[in-house]
Design a protein around this motif. Sequence first.
Motif, mmCIF file in Angstrom:
data_model
loop_
_atom_site.group_PDB
_atom_site.id
_atom_site.type_symbol
_atom_site.label_atom_id
_atom_site.label_comp_id
_atom_site.label_asym_id
_atom_site.label_seq_id
_atom_site.Cartn_x
_atom_site.Cartn_y
_atom_site.Cartn_z
ATOM 1 N N LYS A 255 -4.608 4.432 7.920
ATOM 2 C CA LYS A 255 -4.600 3.070 7.378
ATOM 3 C C LYS A 255 -4.585 3.095 5.848
ATOM 4 O O LYS A 255 -3.818 2.366 5.208
ATOM 5 N N LYS A 256 -5.427 3.957 5.270
ATOM 6 C CA LYS A 256 -5.468 4.060 3.805
ATOM 7 C C LYS A 256 -4.130 4.535 3.248
ATOM 8 O O LYS A 256 -3.648 4.040 2.225
ATOM 9 N N SER A 257 -3.521 5.485 3.940
ATOM 10 C CA SER A 257 -2.237 6.012 3.507
ATOM 11 C C SER A 257 -1.151 4.936 3.566
ATOM 12 O O SER A 257 -0.332 4.805 2.646
ATOM 13 N N ILE A 258 -1.143 4.154 4.637
ATOM 14 C CA ILE A 258 -0.160 3.062 4.775
ATOM 15 C C ILE A 258 -0.362 2.025 3.684
ATOM 16 O O ILE A 258 0.607 1.521 3.081
ATOM 17 N N GLU A 259 -1.614 1.696 3.393
ATOM 18 C CA GLU A 259 -1.908 0.705 2.353
ATOM 19 C C GLU A 259 -1.452 1.184 0.978
ATOM 20 O O GLU A 259 -1.012 0.383 0.151
ATOM 21 N N ARG A 260 -1.560 2.496 0.734
ATOM 22 C CA ARG A 260 -1.090 3.045 -0.554
ATOM 23 C C ARG A 260 0.419 2.981 -0.662
ATOM 24 O O ARG A 260 0.977 2.616 -1.703
ATOM 25 N N PRO A 263 1.952 -1.365 -0.059
ATOM 26 C CA PRO A 263 0.914 -2.328 -0.497
ATOM 27 C C PRO A 263 1.251 -3.786 -0.203
ATOM 28 O O PRO A 263 0.354 -4.623 -0.190
ATOM 29 N N ASP A 264 2.524 -4.092 0.042
ATOM 30 C CA ASP A 264 2.929 -5.498 0.277
ATOM 31 C C ASP A 264 2.755 -5.931 1.722
ATOM 32 O O ASP A 264 2.908 -7.112 2.040
#
Length: 265
Positions: A255-260, A263-264
Amino acid sequence: KIVLEKASILLKKYRANGEAEKREVMYLGTTRRKISEIVSQIERKLREVRLDILLQKELIVTTNMRVCQKEFEKMEFDLVIMDEAGSIDVPGALIPILKTRKLILIGDHEQLGPIILGGEETETLVKDNQFLRKSIFGWFHRDWYGQTNETMLMEQYRMNEGICSFVSDIFYNGKLRTSSNVRGRILRETKDDLTSSKFPMIYLNRRLRDRFENGSRISPWEVHLLKVIVEKFKNNYGKGVEREIGIITPYAEQKKSIERELPDI
């Protein structure tokens, strides 16, 4: 003689300092006990106040685990309605059940079941007692009371008809219907099958390597694949469509990797 006198003076000073330190330690210990007693009294009073408030209410909304706390110790309920019962394990449901005269379970045993977290002892316990993996809803579902005590909600309002048909046929023997409000909620046709309404569901056979970080799975290649898919939607539907896209992952590090990387979304 002079040496003995000096030694005597130093000894008296040491004893005086020792006595002072001893009194200070005793004072601190007494103060700590008094503070602890005051805190205990405050906590007891707060529990009594919370219990008084709860007893005045006809409707209480809480969690299964909260019912195990002291303020609920002497309380009983005419009716317990347990929501999301398809994801509640048996131990977590027992206390509320023991406190009620009537029980209504609302849930779906075909959806995500109980998630049991813990160390090696918990894993061993669950392995030796497989019934713990089954939800309280799953245990009651047709096992004891039959269909006469069950009501199935046949109409859903979330998925379009194409997606619902798959879910209905696989899990609900074709009984699940789609509301007219969402039946026509589809994408437009495009040349790219991945983004077109031609296929309401697409399964990608993922063969990508994972790694572990902070006890959680992460797959950089899958994140890259997601970026490619999102870019395809942007090309076919225009900029801003990313705000209408949702990505679900069960892993915190992924999840953190996808958010990085996205970001949109």
